[in-house]
Enzyme design. Structure first.
Site, mmCIF file in Angstrom:
data_model
loop_
_atom_site.group_PDB
_atom_site.id
_atom_site.type_symbol
_atom_site.label_atom_id
_atom_site.label_comp_id
_atom_site.label_asym_id
_atom_site.label_seq_id
_atom_site.Cartn_x
_atom_site.Cartn_y
_atom_site.Cartn_z
ATOM 1 N N ILE A 130 5.179 -3.947 -5.441
ATOM 2 C CA ILE A 130 3.962 -4.160 -4.650
ATOM 3 C C ILE A 130 4.349 -4.125 -3.175
ATOM 4 O O ILE A 130 5.098 -4.987 -2.698
ATOM 5 C CB ILE A 130 3.291 -5.503 -4.995
ATOM 6 N N ASP A 131 3.847 -3.132 -2.465
ATOM 7 C CA ASP A 131 4.209 -2.938 -1.055
ATOM 8 C C ASP A 131 2.980 -2.409 -0.315
ATOM 9 O O ASP A 131 2.932 -1.256 0.093
ATOM 10 C CB ASP A 131 5.391 -1.964 -0.951
#
Length: 220
Positions: A142-143
């Site tokens: 998750i970025d």
């Protein structure tokens, strides 16, 4: 190559674009490396690639190499996908979800994202995608940022529970966050508290100054 040479002394911009999602996208030679930046932060390659690479090191390259399904929420220029494919030599299927088609166009033209095998890029909102997908994943990265801002939904219980559901047993979440204020620090502490004994949560502070990384392993 002159631009690359001069970039060791001063950043040299080679392309700039605005999109409906991102007010400013810049491809720049910086210290001999081509990077993708927003107005105030690095989006791909440069410091961001170093940050996520550290997170992958914490999980373990050998372990990741054997993962069958990997989900990347927030692709930008695709630096973490390149790390997975070219450095770690991951042979599993990598699904990248990115909301901004302009970013993917840049990633393909300047960073060769579309030339990496075993990668599927989906233009979609990450929240919408995780509601629709029926796949389960060994690793979820998750970025998600819009410049210096992280969407609130990333820290809400519904999103967290859905991500946990999509994660296979013994799988990992790698979550990159940015802490610029005391409120951000408290937000991250609250996030960590939302995982019970079914998960092993580790936090790595001060990665490249303002980033905190989380690795979360699903035990059962």
């Amino acid at each position: 190559m002159l631009k690359r040479f001069f970039s060791y002394f001063i950043p040299v911009m080679v392309y700039q674009k605005k999109s409906e999602i991102n007010k400013n996208l810049e491809v720049t030679w910086n210290n001999g490396q081509l990077v993708l930046d927003s107005k105030n932060t690095n989006y791909s390659y440069g410091s961001l690639q170093r940050i996520l690479r550290k997170g992958l090191q914490y999980i373990g390259f050998e372990r990741i190499r054997n993962f069958e399904q990997i989900l990347v929420l927030g692709v930008a220029g695709g630096s973490v996908i390149k790390t997975l494919a070219e450095e770690i030599k991951c042979k599993g299927h990598i699904t990248g979800v990115e909301i901004d088609p302009a970013v993917i166009a840049i990633a393909n033209e300047y960073f060769g994202l579309d030339r990496i095998p075993n990668v599927e890029i989906i233009i979609d909102d990450a929240f919408e995608f995780i509601l629709k997908t029926k796949n389960r994943y060994d690793l979820i990265i998750i970025d998600i940022f819009q410049d210096l801002t992280m969407p609130n939904f990333l820290f809400e219980e519904f999103f967290i529970h859905r991500i946990n559901y999509l994660l296979r047993k013994e799988g990992f979440i790698l979550f990159n966050t940015m802490t610029l204020t005391p409120e951000h620090t408290q937000r991250n502490l609250d996030y960590r508290s939302k995982f019970d004994s079914d998960y092993s949560v580790r936090m790595y502070p001060k990665v490249e100054d303002h980033n905190e990384l989380y690795t979360i392993k699903k035990l059962r």
